[in-house]
Design a protein around this motif. Sequence first.
Motif, PDB file in Angstrom:
ATOM      1  N   THR B  27       0.835  -1.212   0.000  1.00 54.14           N
ATOM      2  CA  THR B  27       0.000   0.000   0.000  1.00 54.14           C
ATOM      3  C   THR B  27       0.862   1.252   0.000  1.00 54.14           C
ATOM      4  OG1 THR B  27      -0.065   0.214   2.395  1.00 54.14           O
ATOM      5  CG2 THR B  27      -1.747  -1.198   1.380  1.00 54.14           C
ATOM      6  N   VAL B  28       0.211   2.361  -0.231  1.00 53.34           N
ATOM      7  CA  VAL B  28       0.878   3.659  -0.197  1.00 53.34           C
ATOM      8  C   VAL B  28       1.551   3.885   1.154  1.00 53.34           C
ATOM      9  CG1 VAL B  28       0.365   6.146  -0.076  1.00 53.34           C
ATOM     10  CG2 VAL B  28      -0.544   4.781  -1.973  1.00 53.34           C
ATOM     11  N   THR B  29       0.849   3.538   2.213  1.00 60.10           N
ATOM     12  CA  THR B  29       1.410   3.721   3.555  1.00 60.10           C
ATOM     13  C   THR B  29       2.638   2.842   3.774  1.00 60.10           C
ATOM     14  OG1 THR B  29      -0.723   4.302   4.467  1.00 60.10           O
ATOM     15  CG2 THR B  29       0.936   3.540   6.035  1.00 60.10           C
ATOM     16  N   GLU B  30       2.566   1.611   3.291  1.00 56.86           N
ATOM     17  CA  GLU B  30       3.722   0.722   3.429  1.00 56.86           C
ATOM     18  C   GLU B  30       4.931   1.271   2.663  1.00 56.86           C
ATOM     19  OE1 GLU B  30       1.295  -3.477   4.222  1.00 56.86           O
ATOM     20  OE2 GLU B  30       1.660  -2.779   2.161  1.00 56.86           O
ATOM     21  N   LEU B  31       4.678   1.772   1.465  1.00 49.28           N
ATOM     22  CA  LEU B  31       5.767   2.379   0.694  1.00 49.28           C
ATOM     23  C   LEU B  31       6.377   3.555   1.460  1.00 49.28           C
ATOM     24  CD1 LEU B  31       7.517   2.823  -1.825  1.00 49.28           C
ATOM     25  CD2 LEU B  31       5.632   4.174  -2.785  1.00 49.28           C
ATOM     26  N   LYS B  32       5.496   4.363   2.038  1.00 46.45           N
ATOM     27  CA  LYS B  32       5.944   5.526   2.798  1.00 46.45           C
ATOM     28  C   LYS B  32       6.856   5.087   3.949  1.00 46.45           C
ATOM     29  CE  LYS B  32       2.955   9.315   3.064  1.00 46.45           C
ATOM     30  NZ  LYS B  32       1.936  10.197   3.683  1.00 46.45           N
ATOM     31  N   ASN B  33       6.444   4.036   4.665  1.00 46.89           N
ATOM     32  CA  ASN B  33       7.250   3.542   5.778  1.00 46.89           C
ATOM     33  C   ASN B  33       8.588   2.986   5.308  1.00 46.89           C
ATOM     34  OD1 ASN B  33       5.340   4.285   7.626  1.00 46.89           O
ATOM     35  ND2 ASN B  33       4.274   2.298   7.571  1.00 46.89           N
ATOM     36  N   ASN B  34       8.571   2.278   4.177  1.00 47.26           N
ATOM     37  CA  ASN B  34       9.833   1.765   3.617  1.00 47.26           C
ATOM     38  C   ASN B  34      10.794   2.909   3.315  1.00 47.26           C
ATOM     39  OD1 ASN B  34       8.653  -0.704   3.747  1.00 47.26           O
ATOM     40  ND2 ASN B  34       8.374  -0.961   1.522  1.00 47.26           N
ATOM     41  N   LEU B  35      10.258   3.963   2.722  1.00 52.08           N
ATOM     42  CA  LEU B  35      11.112   5.097   2.347  1.00 52.08           C
ATOM     43  C   LEU B  35      11.623   5.828   3.580  1.00 52.08           C
ATOM     44  CD1 LEU B  35       9.060   6.391  -0.705  1.00 52.08           C
ATOM     45  CD2 LEU B  35      11.343   5.361  -0.783  1.00 52.08           C
ATOM     46  N   LEU B  36      10.770   5.879   4.609  1.00 53.84           N
ATOM     47  CA  LEU B  36      11.190   6.540   5.853  1.00 53.84           C
ATOM     48  C   LEU B  36      12.370   5.824   6.477  1.00 53.84           C
ATOM     49  CD1 LEU B  36       7.803   7.554   7.517  1.00 53.84           C
ATOM     50  CD2 LEU B  36       9.680   9.091   6.906  1.00 53.84           C
ATOM     51  N   SER B  37      12.427   4.504   6.307  1.00 56.53           N
ATOM     52  CA  SER B  37      13.546   3.762   6.888  1.00 56.53           C
ATOM     53  C   SER B  37      14.810   3.883   6.036  1.00 56.53           C
ATOM     54  CB  SER B  37      13.164   2.291   7.084  1.00 56.53           C
ATOM     55  OG  SER B  37      13.006   1.665   5.842  1.00 56.53           O
ATOM     56  N   THR B  38      14.628   4.272   4.753  1.00 58.72           N
ATOM     57  CA  THR B  38      15.778   4.413   3.858  1.00 58.72           C
ATOM     58  C   THR B  38      16.369   5.825   3.892  1.00 58.72           C
ATOM     59  OG1 THR B  38      14.653   2.873   2.375  1.00 58.72           O
ATOM     60  CG2 THR B  38      16.583   4.045   1.485  1.00 58.72           C
ATOM     61  N   TYR B  39      15.467   6.809   3.858  1.00 58.01           N
ATOM     62  CA  TYR B  39      15.934   8.202   3.785  1.00 58.01           C
ATOM     63  C   TYR B  39      15.559   8.940   5.064  1.00 58.01           C
ATOM     64  CZ  TYR B  39      16.131   7.098  -1.187  1.00 58.01           C
ATOM     65  OH  TYR B  39      16.406   6.513  -2.378  1.00 58.01           O
ATOM     66  N   ASN B  40      16.200  10.067   5.274  1.00 60.75           N
ATOM     67  CA  ASN B  40      15.919  10.913   6.414  1.00 60.75           C
ATOM     68  C   ASN B  40      14.833  11.927   6.039  1.00 60.75           C
ATOM     69  OD1 ASN B  40      16.057  12.251   8.832  1.00 60.75           O
ATOM     70  ND2 ASN B  40      17.860  13.476   8.222  1.00 60.75           N
ATOM     71  N   LEU B  41      13.595  11.431   5.934  1.00 63.96           N
ATOM     72  CA  LEU B  41      12.518  12.241   5.365  1.00 63.96           C
ATOM     73  C   LEU B  41      11.439  12.566   6.397  1.00 63.96           C
ATOM     74  CD1 LEU B  41      12.068  10.461   1.922  1.00 63.96           C
ATOM     75  CD2 LEU B  41      12.853  12.796   2.285  1.00 63.96           C
ATOM     76  N   ASP B  42      11.795  13.435   7.323  1.00 66.03           N
ATOM     77  CA  ASP B  42      10.819  13.820   8.347  1.00 66.03           C
ATOM     78  C   ASP B  42       9.513  14.334   7.752  1.00 66.03           C
ATOM     79  OD1 ASP B  42      12.631  13.166  10.206  1.00 66.03           O
ATOM     80  OD2 ASP B  42      13.330  15.220  10.585  1.00 66.03           O
ATOM     81  N   ASN B  43       9.641  15.017   6.601  1.00 63.66           N
ATOM     82  CA  ASN B  43       8.468  15.680   6.028  1.00 63.66           C
ATOM     83  C   ASN B  43       7.575  14.752   5.207  1.00 63.66           C
ATOM     84  OD1 ASN B  43       9.170  18.167   7.071  1.00 63.66           O
ATOM     85  ND2 ASN B  43      10.503  18.625   5.339  1.00 63.66           N
ATOM     86  N   LEU B  44       7.998  13.502   5.069  1.00 63.93           N
ATOM     87  CA  LEU B  44       7.269  12.617   4.164  1.00 63.93           C
ATOM     88  C   LEU B  44       5.840  12.369   4.645  1.00 63.93           C
ATOM     89  CD1 LEU B  44       7.836  11.134   1.554  1.00 63.93           C
ATOM     90  CD2 LEU B  44       8.402   9.104   2.878  1.00 63.93           C
ATOM     91  N   SER B  45       5.671  12.293   5.962  1.00 60.29           N
ATOM     92  CA  SER B  45       4.337  11.996   6.477  1.00 60.29           C
ATOM     93  C   SER B  45       3.382  13.157   6.237  1.00 60.29           C
ATOM     94  CB  SER B  45       4.415  11.697   7.977  1.00 60.29           C
ATOM     95  OG  SER B  45       5.032  12.776   8.630  1.00 60.29           O
ATOM     96  N   ASN B  46       3.946  14.314   5.993  1.00 64.58           N
ATOM     97  CA  ASN B  46       3.183  15.524   5.717  1.00 64.58           C
ATOM     98  C   ASN B  46       2.743  15.617   4.254  1.00 64.58           C
ATOM     99  OD1 ASN B  46       2.083  17.857   6.635  1.00 64.58           O
ATOM    100  ND2 ASN B  46       3.937  19.093   6.389  1.00 64.58           N
ATOM    101  N   ALA B  47       3.297  14.747   3.422  1.00 64.12           N
ATOM    102  CA  ALA B  47       3.071  14.844   1.975  1.00 64.12           C
ATOM    103  C   ALA B  47       1.841  14.052   1.539  1.00 64.12           C
ATOM    104  CB  ALA B  47       4.297  14.335   1.222  1.00 64.12           C
ATOM    105  N   MET B  48       1.158  14.565   0.531  1.00 65.89           N
ATOM    106  CA  MET B  48       0.119  13.791  -0.133  1.00 65.89           C
ATOM    107  C   MET B  48       0.806  12.833  -1.100  1.00 65.89           C
ATOM    108  SD  MET B  48      -2.836  16.568  -1.026  1.00 65.89           S
ATOM    109  CE  MET B  48      -1.832  18.015  -1.396  1.00 65.89           C
ATOM    110  N   VAL B  49       0.049  11.847  -1.527  1.00 67.12           N
ATOM    111  CA  VAL B  49       0.603  10.888  -2.478  1.00 67.12           C
ATOM    112  C   VAL B  49      -0.273  10.864  -3.721  1.00 67.12           C
ATOM    113  CG1 VAL B  49       1.173   8.461  -2.891  1.00 67.12           C
ATOM    114  CG2 VAL B  49       1.554   9.478  -0.623  1.00 67.12           C
TER     115      VAL B  49
END
Lengths: 77, 77, 154, 154
Positions: B27-49
Amino acid sequence: MIDVLFFAELQEIVGNEKVSVEADGITVTELKNNLLSTYNLDNLSNAMVAVNQEYAQADATLKKGDVVAFIPPVSGG
Amino acid sequence: MIDVLFFAELQEIVGNEKVSVEADGITVTELKNNLLSTYNLDNLSNAMVAVNQEYAQADATLKKGDVVAFIPPVSGG
Amino acid sequence: MNNNFWITDKPIQINECIDKVVRAEAGAVNTFIGTVREFTKGKRTLYLEYQAYKEMAEKKLSQIGEEINDKWNDAETAIVHRVGQLDISDIAVVIAVSTPHRNDSFEASRYAIERIKEIVPIWKKEHWEDGTKWIGDQKEQTTYIPSEEDLRND
Amino acid sequence: MNNNFWITDKPIQINECIDKVVRAEAGAVNTFIGTVREFTKGKRTLYLEYQAYKEMAEKKLSQIGEEINDKWNDAETAIVHRVGQLDISDIAVVIAVSTPHRNDSFEASRYAIERIKEIVPIWKKEHWEDGTKWIGDQKEQTTYIPSEEDLRND
C-alpha cells in the motif's frame, strides 16, 4: 453666457453637443426648466447635472463662464 | 518496480527526482514507511501521495508500472 | 497618478493598463476586462457605440482610484475606457488593481467596475438589427448624485 | 480544452492567456495575475524558484476549469503557471475567466486561485539574503486529499 453640453440621447434630440444660453445667476433647476420649454426633452428631468465637471445639486446657482453638462443615466463599463 | 517521484524539499533531501523501488502489491502507507527507513525524510508523512497523477488514499495498493509521487504541501500561485 | 485613468478612441492594449500597476510591493493584480457581448436577453447586438464626456470621465475614473486608495491599503489602480464604435468581442474597458495580497485586488477591482457604472459619464448605444437605443434609463433607476458621505460609506 | 491549462518555463504573455477565453458570448473577463512580491512580512525576497510536477499540474489546472464549468454557467477558463527562477515583479500565474456577466467572472477567477493553492502540485522556494526555504508547510496545515464530494461541495 453659459455653455451647456448634451450627451447620448439628449444630444441627438437637441441636435447639438453644445449650446450657449443666458443663465447667469439662475439655478440648475431653473436652467432645466428653461431648456424644457425650448426643446422636446422628456428625459432631461432624468439627467444629472454637472457644473464644471462636478456633479451639482438642483439648487446650485450658475455664474458666467460655468460649463453645465446634462448627464443622462450612465452606461459605461 | 515502481517509479517514485520527489519534489521540492523532499527532492533535495533524497538527492534525486526519481527512484525505482520494489513495491508491487504493497500500500501507499507501506511504501511511505519503507522510504522513511531508507531516507531521512521527516516531512514525508506531511506529503500527499499521487498515483499515476491522481491523489490517492493511504490504503491504495500499488501495482507494477505505477508512478507514485510524493506531493509536499503545495505553494503555487 | 492621473495618467493611470484615461479615455481612448483606439483599441485598448490590455498590457498598457496592467503595466501601470505592476510593482515590487504588489503580489497580486486583478484585471477586469469588459468586452462587447453579442447577445443580451436573446437579442443580437451588431455593434456598440460609446460616447464619453471625456474630461469629466477621466476625472471620475481618477476619483474611483482615490476612493480605492481610501478603502484598501496600498492599492494602485489604472482604468482605461474606449469610445467610438466597438464590434463584438472588442474591449470596452480595462481595470487593473495591484495590491500586496490577492483578496484586496479582487475586491477593489470589483468596486471599480460598480463605481464606473454609477458615476462615470460614459454612455453606450446599442445597434441591433431592428434599431438602436442609448442605454441607461431602461431600469427607471433614480438619478444618482453622490454626496461626500455616499462616497465615504459606499 | 486542455491547451487552456499549461505550465511554462518562459516569461508569461498575459494576452496569450486572455485571448483563449475572449468570445462573442462573454461580456466579462476577469484576470488574476500573481507576481513576485519583494517583501513578505518585512523580509526581503531576492528571487523565487518554482517547481512543478508538470503533467499532473496541467491535469489539475484543467480539473479546476471543469469545476468552474460545474459551478458557473457558461464560463471559459485559461490558466498558465510559470516554473524556474522568477525575479521581483515577474509573473508567476495568470488566470483568465470569461463569462456572460461580470459577477460570475470575479467569483470563478477567485475560486481558481484558491484551488490552485490547494490541489495543484507546484512549489515555490524563497531565496532571501540569509537563506532559502521551500514554502508550503509553514502553517502546519493538514494535508488535503480532495474527495469527489469535496469537489462538489467546495
